[in-house]
Design a protein around this motif. Structure first.
Motif, short mmCIF file in Angstrom:
data_model
loop_
_atom_site.label_atom_id
_atom_site.label_comp_id
_atom_site.label_asym_id
_atom_site.label_seq_id
_atom_site.Cartn_x
_atom_site.Cartn_y
_atom_site.Cartn_z
N LYS A 41 0.85 -1.19 0.00
CA LYS A 41 0.00 0.00 0.00
C LYS A 41 0.88 1.25 0.00
CE LYS A 41 -3.86 1.92 2.65
NZ LYS A 41 -4.69 1.72 3.86
N THR A 42 0.51 2.20 -0.84
CA THR A 42 1.15 3.51 -0.88
C THR A 42 0.04 4.54 -0.76
OG1 THR A 42 2.87 2.63 -2.35
CG2 THR A 42 2.70 5.03 -2.16
N GLY A 43 0.01 5.25 0.37
CA GLY A 43 -1.11 6.16 0.62
C GLY A 43 -2.37 5.34 0.76
N ASP A 44 -3.39 5.64 -0.06
CA ASP A 44 -4.62 4.85 -0.01
C ASP A 44 -4.76 3.93 -1.23
OD1 ASP A 44 -5.10 6.81 -1.90
OD2 ASP A 44 -7.15 7.20 -1.25
N LYS A 45 -3.69 3.75 -1.97
CA LYS A 45 -3.70 2.90 -3.17
C LYS A 45 -2.94 1.61 -2.93
CE LYS A 45 -5.59 6.10 -5.79
NZ LYS A 45 -6.86 5.97 -6.43
N TYR A 46 -3.40 0.55 -3.56
CA TYR A 46 -2.78 -0.76 -3.44
C TYR A 46 -2.14 -1.15 -4.77
CZ TYR A 46 -5.45 -1.09 0.84
OH TYR A 46 -5.96 -0.85 2.09
N SER A 47 -0.97 -1.75 -4.67
CA SER A 47 -0.22 -2.19 -5.85
C SER A 47 0.38 -3.55 -5.56
CB SER A 47 0.90 -1.20 -6.18
OG SER A 47 0.38 0.08 -6.43
N GLY A 48 0.93 -4.19 -6.58
CA GLY A 48 1.57 -5.48 -6.39
C GLY A 48 2.70 -5.68 -7.37
N LEU A 89 0.26 -4.99 -10.49
CA LEU A 89 -1.03 -4.45 -10.02
C LEU A 89 -0.83 -2.99 -9.67
CD1 LEU A 89 -1.91 -7.32 -7.52
CD2 LEU A 89 -2.90 -7.01 -9.79
N THR A 90 -1.70 -2.11 -10.18
CA THR A 90 -1.54 -0.68 -9.89
C THR A 90 -2.88 0.00 -9.62
OG1 THR A 90 -1.64 -0.18 -12.27
CG2 THR A 90 0.55 -0.39 -11.30
N ASN A 91 -2.84 0.97 -8.72
CA ASN A 91 -3.91 1.96 -8.54
C ASN A 91 -5.24 1.42 -8.00
OD1 ASN A 91 -4.29 4.75 -8.68
ND2 ASN A 91 -5.52 4.54 -10.53
N PHE A 92 -5.20 0.42 -7.14
CA PHE A 92 -6.43 -0.13 -6.56
C PHE A 92 -6.84 0.65 -5.32
CE2 PHE A 92 -4.92 -3.55 -9.12
CZ PHE A 92 -6.07 -4.18 -9.58
N THR A 93 -8.14 0.81 -5.15
CA THR A 93 -8.69 1.40 -3.92
C THR A 93 -9.70 0.42 -3.34
OG1 THR A 93 -10.35 2.61 -5.19
CG2 THR A 93 -8.35 3.82 -4.60
N TYR A 94 -9.88 0.52 -2.03
CA TYR A 94 -10.79 -0.39 -1.33
C TYR A 94 -12.13 0.29 -1.11
CZ TYR A 94 -12.73 -3.37 2.30
OH TYR A 94 -13.54 -4.20 3.03
N ARG A 95 -13.19 -0.45 -1.42
CA ARG A 95 -14.54 0.06 -1.18
C ARG A 95 -15.51 -1.11 -1.14
NH1 ARG A 95 -17.96 4.37 -4.76
NH2 ARG A 95 -19.73 4.44 -3.36
N ASP A 96 -16.29 -1.16 -0.08
CA ASP A 96 -17.36 -2.16 0.04
C ASP A 96 -16.87 -3.60 -0.17
OD1 ASP A 96 -19.18 -0.11 0.52
OD2 ASP A 96 -19.66 0.11 -1.61
N GLY A 97 -15.75 -3.95 0.45
CA GLY A 97 -15.26 -5.32 0.39
C GLY A 97 -14.57 -5.71 -0.90
N GLU A 98 -14.23 -4.72 -1.72
CA GLU A 98 -13.60 -5.00 -3.00
C GLU A 98 -12.51 -3.97 -3.28
OE1 GLU A 98 -15.88 -6.27 -6.72
OE2 GLU A 98 -15.58 -4.14 -7.07
N TYR A 105 -1.27 -6.06 -15.13
CA TYR A 105 -0.43 -6.29 -16.31
C TYR A 105 -0.07 -7.76 -16.36
CZ TYR A 105 3.54 -6.22 -19.48
OH TYR A 105 4.39 -6.48 -20.52
N ASP A 106 -0.25 -8.37 -17.51
CA ASP A 106 0.09 -9.77 -17.72
C ASP A 106 1.36 -9.85 -18.56
OD1 ASP A 106 0.28 -12.47 -18.26
OD2 ASP A 106 -1.49 -12.53 -19.55
N PRO A 107 2.50 -10.14 -17.94
CA PRO A 107 3.75 -10.19 -18.70
C PRO A 107 3.81 -11.34 -19.70
CG PRO A 107 4.14 -10.86 -16.43
CD PRO A 107 2.72 -10.39 -16.52
N LYS A 108 2.95 -12.35 -19.54
CA LYS A 108 2.94 -13.46 -20.49
C LYS A 108 2.37 -13.04 -21.84
CE LYS A 108 2.67 -17.03 -16.98
NZ LYS A 108 1.84 -18.04 -16.32
N SER A 109 1.45 -12.05 -21.81
CA SER A 109 0.85 -11.57 -23.06
C SER A 109 1.29 -10.15 -23.40
CB SER A 109 -0.68 -11.60 -22.95
OG SER A 109 -1.13 -10.63 -22.02
N GLY A 110 1.79 -9.42 -22.41
CA GLY A 110 2.17 -8.03 -22.61
C GLY A 110 0.97 -7.09 -22.60
N LYS A 111 -0.16 -7.56 -22.09
CA LYS A 111 -1.38 -6.76 -22.09
C LYS A 111 -1.75 -6.31 -20.68
CE LYS A 111 -3.13 -8.81 -26.25
NZ LYS A 111 -4.19 -9.50 -26.94
N THR A 112 -2.44 -5.18 -20.61
CA THR A 112 -2.92 -4.62 -19.35
C THR A 112 -4.44 -4.63 -19.37
OG1 THR A 112 -0.97 -3.21 -19.19
CG2 THR A 112 -2.87 -2.57 -17.87
#
Length: 144
Positions: A41-48, A89-98, A105-112
């Motif tokens: 977590k950075t601030g109120d955002k979640y990443s991985g 994983l970038t820029n996630f916020t928590y709200r209502d259990g989600e 980002y999927d490095p196997k396909s190169g797609k986001t």
């Protein structure tokens, strides 16, 4: 006295919400068991970020292999970056259990993809999609 009781109840509720949203923090093993992602977590955002991957390190288990790079990335300038340590994983916020509003980002396909995450016990359901969630795919990660 009512004011103190109200403040205590508010504090207790706020603490419970904070604890619930931070349950996602820590290390997760991909469904295929070929990658370990650290959610932070950075601030109120979640990443991985990818902290371990099958065949991403040398025999010592620590040194990143120089030939394991982001070769599938659509941006040629990013294809030489190492997969180990890559933020998936970038820029996630928590709200209502989600956790929502983020990208995966999927490095196997190169797609986001747009993405939502839900915690179900000790499993993390991750749904990546384009456009609307109905047209996506879910994968399940476990603690690890």
């Amino acid at each position: 006295m009512k004011r103190i009781a109200f403040l205590l109840i508010t504090l207790l509720f706020s603490t419970q919400v904070l604890l619930a949203q931070d349950k996602i923090l820590g290390n997760w093993l991909s469904e295929e068991k070929d990658g370990r992602i650290e959610i932070y977590k950075t601030g109120d955002k979640y990443s991985g970020k990818l902290i371990w991957g099958k065949d991403l390190v040398e025999a010592d288990g620590k040194t990143p292999r120089k030939d394991r790079t982001d070769t599938k990335n659509s941006d040629p300038k990013l294809r030489s970056r190492p997969l180990l340590g890559l933020v998936l994983l970038t820029n996630f916020t928590y709200r209502d259990g989600e956790w929502s509003g983020g990208k995966i980002y999927d490095p196997k396909s190169g797609k986001t993809y747009s993405c939502t995450m839900k915690l179900k016990g000790e499993k993390l359901e991750i749904r990546g999609y384009v456009g609307i969630s109905m047209f996506g795919r879910t994968t399940v990660w476990t603690r690890g």
